[in-house]
Design a protein around this motif. Structure first.
Motif, short mmCIF file in Angstrom:
data_model
loop_
_atom_site.label_atom_id
_atom_site.label_comp_id
_atom_site.label_asym_id
_atom_site.label_seq_id
_atom_site.Cartn_x
_atom_site.Cartn_y
_atom_site.Cartn_z
N VAL A 1 0.76 -1.17 -0.06
CA VAL A 1 0.02 -0.18 0.01
C VAL A 1 1.07 1.15 -0.04
CG1 VAL A 1 -1.61 1.34 1.25
CG2 VAL A 1 -1.87 -1.24 1.04
N ALA A 2 1.80 1.27 0.90
CA ALA A 2 2.84 2.25 0.84
C ALA A 2 3.50 2.71 -0.53
CB ALA A 2 3.87 2.09 1.95
N SER A 3 3.88 1.39 -1.14
CA SER A 3 4.43 1.59 -2.47
C SER A 3 3.61 2.17 -3.52
CB SER A 3 5.26 0.25 -3.01
OG SER A 3 5.93 -0.16 -1.93
N SER A 4 2.31 1.63 -3.29
CA SER A 4 1.29 2.26 -4.30
C SER A 4 1.01 3.73 -4.06
CB SER A 4 -0.08 1.28 -4.21
OG SER A 4 -0.50 1.45 -2.92
N ASN A 5 0.99 4.01 -2.93
CA ASN A 5 0.75 5.50 -2.57
C ASN A 5 2.02 6.27 -3.06
OD1 ASN A 5 -1.51 5.05 -1.29
ND2 ASN A 5 -0.68 5.06 0.80
N LEU A 6 3.07 5.81 -3.09
CA LEU A 6 4.49 6.43 -3.47
C LEU A 6 4.35 6.45 -5.03
CD1 LEU A 6 7.11 7.67 -2.42
CD2 LEU A 6 8.05 5.35 -2.83
N LYS A 7 3.77 5.64 -5.76
CA LYS A 7 3.70 5.67 -7.16
C LYS A 7 2.79 6.86 -7.85
CE LYS A 7 4.56 0.69 -7.96
NZ LYS A 7 3.94 -0.42 -8.37
N GLN A 8 1.97 7.36 -6.76
CA GLN A 8 1.03 8.59 -7.37
C GLN A 8 1.39 9.92 -6.92
OE1 GLN A 8 -2.74 7.50 -5.08
NE2 GLN A 8 -2.76 5.30 -5.87
N VAL A 9 2.84 9.79 -6.29
CA VAL A 9 3.19 11.15 -5.92
C VAL A 9 4.44 11.52 -7.03
CG1 VAL A 9 2.97 11.02 -3.66
CG2 VAL A 9 5.06 10.24 -4.38
N SER A 10 4.80 12.60 -6.97
CA SER A 10 5.94 13.23 -7.84
C SER A 10 7.34 12.38 -7.63
CB SER A 10 6.13 14.80 -7.60
OG SER A 10 6.70 15.02 -6.65
N LYS A 11 8.06 12.59 -8.82
CA LYS A 11 9.60 12.09 -8.91
C LYS A 11 10.14 12.54 -7.71
CE LYS A 11 13.30 11.16 -11.92
NZ LYS A 11 14.21 11.44 -13.34
N SER A 12 10.23 13.84 -7.59
CA SER A 12 10.91 14.23 -6.22
C SER A 12 10.71 13.79 -4.84
CB SER A 12 10.96 15.79 -6.09
OG SER A 12 9.41 16.19 -6.02
N THR A 13 9.35 13.47 -4.72
CA THR A 13 9.11 12.73 -3.41
C THR A 13 9.35 11.45 -3.45
OG1 THR A 13 6.94 14.16 -3.27
CG2 THR A 13 6.90 12.08 -2.03
N GLY B 1 -4.43 4.87 3.85
CA GLY B 1 -5.65 4.81 2.97
C GLY B 1 -5.71 6.48 2.58
N LEU B 2 -5.34 7.38 3.33
CA LEU B 2 -5.47 8.84 2.95
C LEU B 2 -4.64 9.41 2.11
CD1 LEU B 2 -6.42 10.27 6.44
CD2 LEU B 2 -7.91 9.94 4.59
N GLY B 3 -3.45 8.32 1.64
CA GLY B 3 -2.86 8.61 0.60
C GLY B 3 -1.60 9.01 1.05
N ALA B 4 -0.89 8.81 2.44
CA ALA B 4 0.02 9.22 2.98
C ALA B 4 1.35 8.38 2.59
CB ALA B 4 0.17 9.39 4.39
N THR B 5 2.76 8.87 2.37
CA THR B 5 3.84 8.19 2.23
C THR B 5 4.33 7.47 3.39
OG1 THR B 5 5.24 10.14 2.43
CG2 THR B 5 4.07 9.70 0.10
N LYS B 6 5.46 6.57 3.19
CA LYS B 6 5.92 6.05 4.24
C LYS B 6 6.65 7.07 5.19
CE LYS B 6 7.34 1.97 5.85
NZ LYS B 6 6.37 0.82 6.03
N TRP B 7 7.21 8.01 4.90
CA TRP B 7 7.97 8.83 5.59
C TRP B 7 7.08 10.04 6.16
CZ3 TRP B 7 11.32 9.95 9.04
CH2 TRP B 7 11.61 11.30 9.28
N GLN B 8 5.96 10.32 5.82
CA GLN B 8 4.89 10.91 6.48
C GLN B 8 4.26 10.32 7.62
OE1 GLN B 8 2.57 11.67 2.82
NE2 GLN B 8 3.38 13.94 2.80
N VAL B 9 3.96 8.93 7.27
CA VAL B 9 3.23 8.21 8.34
C VAL B 9 4.16 7.99 9.60
CG1 VAL B 9 2.75 5.98 8.81
CG2 VAL B 9 1.91 6.85 6.73
N VAL B 10 5.72 7.71 9.23
CA VAL B 10 6.48 7.59 10.53
C VAL B 10 6.60 8.92 11.17
CG1 VAL B 10 8.93 7.41 10.94
CG2 VAL B 10 7.91 5.69 9.21
N SER B 11 6.95 10.01 10.30
CA SER B 11 7.18 11.32 11.08
C SER B 11 6.13 11.81 11.78
CB SER B 11 7.86 12.34 9.95
OG SER B 11 6.91 12.62 9.19
N LYS B 12 4.85 11.83 11.03
CA LYS B 12 3.83 12.36 11.67
C LYS B 12 2.74 11.64 12.43
CE LYS B 12 4.34 16.26 9.06
NZ LYS B 12 4.84 17.50 9.55
#
Length: 654
Positions: free
Chosen positions: A9-21, A545-556
């Motif tokens: 799920v985290a990987s699929s969320n990551l595919k939906q964000v920009s290349k820089s992210t 489920g809200l579209g957060a990336t791995k680091w966003q989940v860890v840090s926030k």
């Protein structure tokens, strides 16, 4: 949702964000991996530097001469066998005294004592673990040594005194780990034993202790590592005679005490031989960690397959023609056939089988056997005696803590004053105050914490959130465990070779802080990883489920939720650093001044206490220093317990 699904799920969320992210996420993952590899790098460097420094003596005299009996550097003899034997003697004696006491105390706290009493005694055990080793040595030098001298007729320096001191020191470690092992045994096993008519002692001896034996062995091995690696407490009471002792009251020496005794004035092959001792101690510590990890992996593997083994055992019992509890009895050839009941249905396979004796009938028969005239009386008498033994073990453990604190407090309180705390020592007898030593202690501890905490937390994030089980992760964990078990004197040798000499930092706050940071690293790593894993998985699921990336989940989400327990680990590591002696002995120096920059030298409170007590310069100042040092460490430990309990109560409230 499993960890694999969560990762997808985290990987699929990551595919939906920009290349820089995506690049940012990859860079962060590599950063966390690098921090985790610091433990591996540290272990490798410790072995490389100690062995490299030992090469001159090994090439000059050879390995056989190095492991000979005679240690006489002035005569060119550098045999360490007598010192190695001394380390073995004091370790075996300490285990012989400490292990029964520790295991008995653990059984008392988990199986016998009430909840309130167990909390009080377990708190005492935790506080006993926080007492600095130099205070134990001070206690042994002033109290135990004269007592042993009066009993044996000698000076009191020798194996017996060291056994008593080390036994007191290893009791908290073995007790805590044994309690964890006993608490991991399901209550249903105990209830089944009681239902069979067993007494509490029979349940403990025949059921609980055998079930927890692997965890207890782990605890004993780790306690052995603590005893082998202890330096300052042993140095103060061992007698420092590098020979095979003639008796338990004869002076002897160990690898750690000889290193601490000779390092200050050694040079050439003499110093190289001391580093060779450090390499031997490191290999012993790494081997003990390997044994513990092997036993732990076997234990976990056994847990994972236990249900399968029980199922197959039950099926084998059914095929054999009988259902029983331990699957060891075979039905007798002429046993009367019992009427088929619900107890005769195998719970594992559901197979209906005619059996020689039903489970309910067997319980009644065994209870009837236990009710024979005299059997119950003898059983209850044995139970009462053994329960009394376990209670005595708990009382002795708590009494030792009270005795040590009372010894230091009664002698140190008359010295305590504002002038003593905020004054400067002066004169050959170190009269006056200890303010520079307090500042040096807090300075180097704060600097070590600033170095250690970011690396340890990020490494724990990698192990808990990013790492997949494999050889690299296994080796990282092994390196972290090895780093936590490295004797403090070996870490001091490494700090001297690496930071003082190789990096050119000299005897300074920074050199000592770097060495202390390596000792604190595995403590903060382990507690942080456990804190992160304790955060409920469903919190992560909602964020993904809200579209957060791995680091966003860890840090926030994850790190803020785990912060109270992370803070507990940091506070415990600070308490460990404040009470450390051997690490700073050869990295900070002993100058009594007020450090201003990280490159300034200084004298911490532990070294000041050792100098005052061991050389008899000013015993009153030594008592006052010991009391203030204990109060500081106890305050940190109590603060850590407060944070832990507060976070636990909040979690229950939520």
């Amino acid at each position: 949702m499993s960890e694999e699904m969560e990762e997808s799920v985290a990987s699929s969320n990551l595919k939906q964000v920009s290349k820089s992210t995506r690049l940012k996420e990859l860079a962060l993952k590599n950063l966390f991996l690098t921090c985790a590899c610091v433990a591996v790098l540290a272990v490798v460097l410790i072995f490389v530097f100690t062995f490299w420094k030992a090469i001159p003596v090994l090439t000059d005299i050879g390995l056989g001469e190095f492991f000979s009996l005679k240690w006489a550097p002035a005569e060119g003899s550098y045999g360490i066998l007598a010192l190695l034997a001394g380390s073995g003697i004091v370790t075996v004696g300490a285990l012989a005294i400490g292990v029964p006491l520790a295991v008995g105390c653990a059984v008392f706290l988990t199986e016998i004592a009430g909840k309130r009493l167990a909390n009080v005694v377990s708190t005492a055990v935790d506080l006993l673990a926080g007492v600095p080793s130099v205070v134990y040595g001070f206690f042994g030098l002033v109290i135990l040594r004269p007592l042993v001298a009066s009993l044996t007729g000698g000076l009191g320096f020798g194996a017996l005194t060291v056994w008593l001191v080390l036994a007191i020191m290893i009791v908290p470690t073995i007790t805590t780990l044994t309690m964890d092992a006993l608490r991991s045994i399901p209550m249903g096993i105990r209830e089944a034993s009681f239902a069979m008519g067993a007494t509490r002692w029979q349940t403990i001896y025949k059921v609980v202790l055998p079930a927890a034996k692997m965890g207890i062995v782990n605890a004993v091995v780790l306690g052995m590592g603590r005893a082998i690696g202890e330096t300052m407490a042993v140095l103060m009471v061992v007698g420092n005679a590098p020979v095979i002792p003639g008796g338990i009251a004869s002076p002897l020496s160990t690898l750690t005490s000889q290193i601490a005794l000779d390092m200050g004035y050694s040079s050439g092959l003499h110093r190289s031989a001391l580093f060779g001792m450090g390499a031997v101690l490191f290999i012993i510590s790494a081997a003990l960690v390997g044994i513990v990890r092997f036993l732990s992996s076997a234990r976990e593997s056994g847990r994972g397959h236990s249900r399968h083994r029980r199922a197959k055992a039950a099926d084998r019992a059914v095929v054999a023609g009988g259902v029983n509890f331990d699957h060891a009895e075979q039905p007798t050839e002429h046993a009367p056939q019992a009427t088929l009941t619900a107890d005769d249905v195998t719970p594992v396979t559901g197979t209906v089988t005619q059996v020689s004796e039903g489970s309910r009938a067997r319980i009644k028969r065994l209870l009837a056997q236990g009710a024979k005239p005299g059997a119950s009386k003898n059983k209850n008498r044995t139970n009462d005696v053994m329960i009394g033994v376990f209670r005595a073990a708990g009382v002795v453990t708590a009494a030792v803590l009270v005795m040590i604190i009372a010894f230091v407090a009664v002698n140190g309180m008359p010295v305590m004053s504002l002038d003593f705390i905020f004054g400067w020592p002066h004169g050959v007898n170190a009269e006056g105050g200890i303010f520079p030593t307090i500042v040096s202690t807090l300075y180097v501890t704060a600097l070590a914490m600033l170095i250690c905490t970011p690396i340890a937390v990020l490494a724990a994030v990698y192990l808990a959130e990013y790492a997949k089980q494999g050889r690299l992760v296994t080796f990282i964990r092994y390196a972290a465990d090895t780093l936590s078990s490295v004797p403090s004197i070996v870490m001091g040798l490494f700090g001297y070779a690496m930071f003082v000499e190789a990096m050119g930092l000299g005897l300074s706050m920074l050199s000592a802080a770097l060495a202390l940071a390596l000792m604190m690293l595995p403590i903060v790593m382990r507690t942080t990883e456990e804190a992160i894993r304790a955060v409920p998985r469903y919190i992560r699921w909602g964020a993904y489920g809200l579209g957060a990336t791995k680091w966003q989940v860890v840090s926030k989400i994850v790190l803020p939720s785990a912060f109270p327990r992370i803070a507990t680990g940091i506070v415990l590591a600070i308490g460990r650093a404040i009470g450390e002696t051997a690490v700073v002995l050869y990295t900070m120096g002993q100058a009594i001044n007020l450090p201003l920059t990280p490159l300034d030298s200084g004298r911490p409170m532990t070294i000041h206490l050792y100098q005052l007590a061991n050389e008899g310069i000013n015993m009153q100042a030594a008592y006052g220093t010991a009391l203030l040092l204990m109060l500081m460490i106890l305050a940190f430990n109590l603060f850590a317990r407060y944070i832990s309990r507060r976070s636990a109560s909040k979690a229950k409230g939520n």
